[in-house]
Write a protein that holds these residues in place. Structure first.
Motif: not given
Ligand code: DC
Length: 216
Positions: A178-188, A118-131
């Motif tokens: 680094v967590i992308a600022p527009d990623a949704a954080l998912l704590d599992t 979500g930060t380097v490879i595809a910062p344009q990704a419309p859906a980002k999760l940080y698990v």
């Protein structure tokens, strides 16, 4: 642009299973980008190379055959450790970048899991999760997985590995953690995989609705 789903997070957070299930749900191809780094580490070691040799690691990364990602050897504990070492080299990351970006560009969409999608490879990704999940819970999951694969490892060793890898993956200037600022954080931490997937699916569906109907 296709609908790119970036699933980032630390080792054994559940991101791989979530990515696989999202791919099945949407009918998109899934790339586990950790396998690329694992394959580089495994091949370097198989050639008798040294994990401290940036040039050798870069040469292996530049000539990586994606077919080697299927090799079960890339899923071992030793491969994970080797991956974490070679992933610290910028030229190795650069050599693996085009392959990942080409994968991300696949139509009608793609799912990629890793550290820096979500930060380097595809910062344009419309859906980002940080698990994520606590190191103890992640160690327990990884230990069960490796034991099921037939590896003789203790929980304490795996917890130590996870701590070292978290440190190595996050403690450098071009850190992939680094967590992308527009990623949704998912704590599992408190979730089983079904609940984690359900939460991930809801996040992606919200992103999907926004992508299908952009406002203004
Ligand atoms: O997710 P994994 O355990 O398969 O990853 C193995 C190592 O590869 C991990 O320690 C960090 C590295 N990695 C990375 O730096 N960037 C990625 N996109 C994926 C993995």
């Amino acid at each position: 642009m296709g609908f790119i789903i970036a699933v980032d997070g630390p080792a054994a957070s559940g991101k791989g299973t979530i990515a696989t299930r999202l791919g099945a749900l949407y009918g998109y191809p899934v790339l586990d980008s950790g396998l690329l780094y694992r394959a580089v580490g495994v091949r370097l070691l198989a050639e008798g190379g040294d994990l401290g040799d940036v040039e050798a690691a870069t040469r292996v990364a530049r000539s990586l055959d994606p077919a080697t990602l299927e090799n079960p050897e890339v899923r071992t504990r030793q491969a994970g450790e080797a991956a974490s070492r070679v992933a610290a080299y910028s030229p190795v990351r650069q050599a693996l970048r085009d392959f990942q970006r080409a994968f991300a560009a696949r139509e009608p969409g793609a799912v990629i899991d890793g550290r820096d999608i979500g930060t380097v490879i595809a910062p344009q990704a419309p859906a980002k999760l940080y698990v994520t999940a606590t190191p103890e819970v992640r160690a327990d999951r990884r230990w069960k997985q490796l034991t099921a694969q037939g590896e003789a490892v203790t929980y304490e060793d795996i917890l130590a590995d996870i701590r070292v890898r978290d440190e190595r993956d996050s403690g450098r200037s071009d850190s992939p953690m680094v967590i992308a600022p527009d990623a949704a954080l998912l704590d599992t931490t408190q979730m089983d995989i079904d609940r984690a997937f359900d939460a991930a699916r809801r996040i992606v569906e919200t992103a999907r609705a926004r992508w299908d109907h952009p406002e203004g």
